[in-house]
Scaffold this active site. Sequence first.
Site: not given
Ligand code: GLN
Length: 537
Positions: A192-193, A195-196, A384-387, A408, A510, A512
């Site tokens: 407990t120390k 925390t004390q 995002c970047l994946g798209m 980019e 996004h 998510e």
């Molecule tokens: N780098 C990319 C852009 O700025 C994608 C950003 C991201 O994936 N949030 O458009």
Amino acid sequence: MTTTTKYIFVTGGVTSSLGKGIIAASLAKLLQSQGYRVTIQKLDPYINVDPGTLNPYEHGECYVTDDGAETDLDLGHYERFLNTPTSQANNVTTGRIYQSVIEKERRGEFLGKTVQVIPHITDEIKERIQILGKSGDYDIVITEIGGTVGDIESLPYIEAVRQLRWDLGEDNGLVIHLTLVPYLSAAGELKTKPTQHSVKTLMESGVQADILVCRTEHHLPKDLRKKLALFCNVREEAVIQSIDASTIYDVPNLMLEEGLDKVVLKKLNLNSSAPDLSRWNEFLQRHKNPTSEITIGLIGKYVELQDSYKSILEAFIHAGAENEVKVNVEPIHSEYINADNAKLKLSHLNGVLVAPGFGERGIEGKIDAVRYVRENNIPFLGICLGMQMAVIEYSRNILGLANANSTEMDAKSPNPVISIMEEQKDITDMGGTMRLGSWECSLKEDSIAKEIYGSEIIEERHRHRYEFNSDYRAQIEAAGMIATGVNPKTNLVEIVEVPSHPWFVGVQYHPEYKSTVANPHPLFVAFVKAALKNKKK
Ligand code: GLN
């Protein structure tokens, strides 16, 4: 219901990473389930104006709100638990506090006074804490103070809490201190120390904790709770055990068992009743009893850190529960994928998600991964970047556009299929200048997107600077990749699909960020379903 807003402050002691955000969110859930209108705010003691300029290695994922605030990832937990949106007011950093005080000083608002930490910085902190309370939208505001008590940078926040407790009066505020009770295996004992000491450090700043939430790996016996109560000046019932849980979604029930909500409501002089957690528990039931299992590859460059893609991982938990499927997420580092090893690394996966990101590192691996899953009919979700990588891959390999790229990564690309918007071209300030927050998107008939969302117009959150280059849209669509979601005002492409593939969806936004326990995101739910179907086949 209350007339004055009540304030709960959550501080942390002994060490960082004890999970203040989860405790705050769990308590909020219990209070919300008893009919109180609750919100949670995070105060971060660092000097960045917001976490938007922070590398995920430094601070984990940057979470984006509807109003376009780039915030701490704890806000994601707040939204996922409470199913209510947060905003800029829910996250404040030292940088933002100072920026605002300095701007006021430059405008002469302090009338010639010397501007000091006390009272000017502390007043600004107090004002920011009360903004949400004064909106009239909430009965209870929970303010989580980042960092650990005793840190130099936390001092102005602790001082603001000390002052506010006086200003608010006895029944209107309380302090929960989250600490660690370590287990020393050599001694076979819980200690407990620490925390004390951390409670004492808090007291040196004039703040007495009302409730102790003790993180522990073992149950806290009664005598130890008694000892902590005695040494730390709290009631025995206010010593709350927070034992390690197998999932963060168990924590509200664990806090309920410990009576945290009761102690809090009693101290604030509010009525308590049995919280209605039926919906929450249904989710837990499905989450813990899956009927099948799938493996999704998560391709990114921060995969070794569990906090970098926090909202994506949580969205899979929600979508998994919805489908009664256990979703194993296999992190795959994009830097080590190439055309030669793609089969080895990806062929066993039931679905592949290519993650958001910034900069050049690892992007060729992402492009090779997209090619493999496209050619092999593996369900694909690009975010995002994946798209953007999916658009580049299609342009290079189907349209034969040599060196197609995003500006980019390659400012001189002869085929900039992803490029910067006119209005972004002259921006030199990196903070808060991307396309941020909620934007409308209108969906095309007979698309996967339209079927999933079931409505004409959707709103999703963005955080990017680069866009699908509409000069290439006709060519790309003619070759079989279709823009199925566009911004109704600007016509910017927000969603692409490949109809000849079983499930290939790239989104510029996004999804998510909007997935919650009560509302699993439909895109993740559909992606998990598609992966399951792929597995069964
Ligand atoms: N780098 C990319 C852009 O700025 C994608 C950003 C991201 O994936 N949030 O458009």
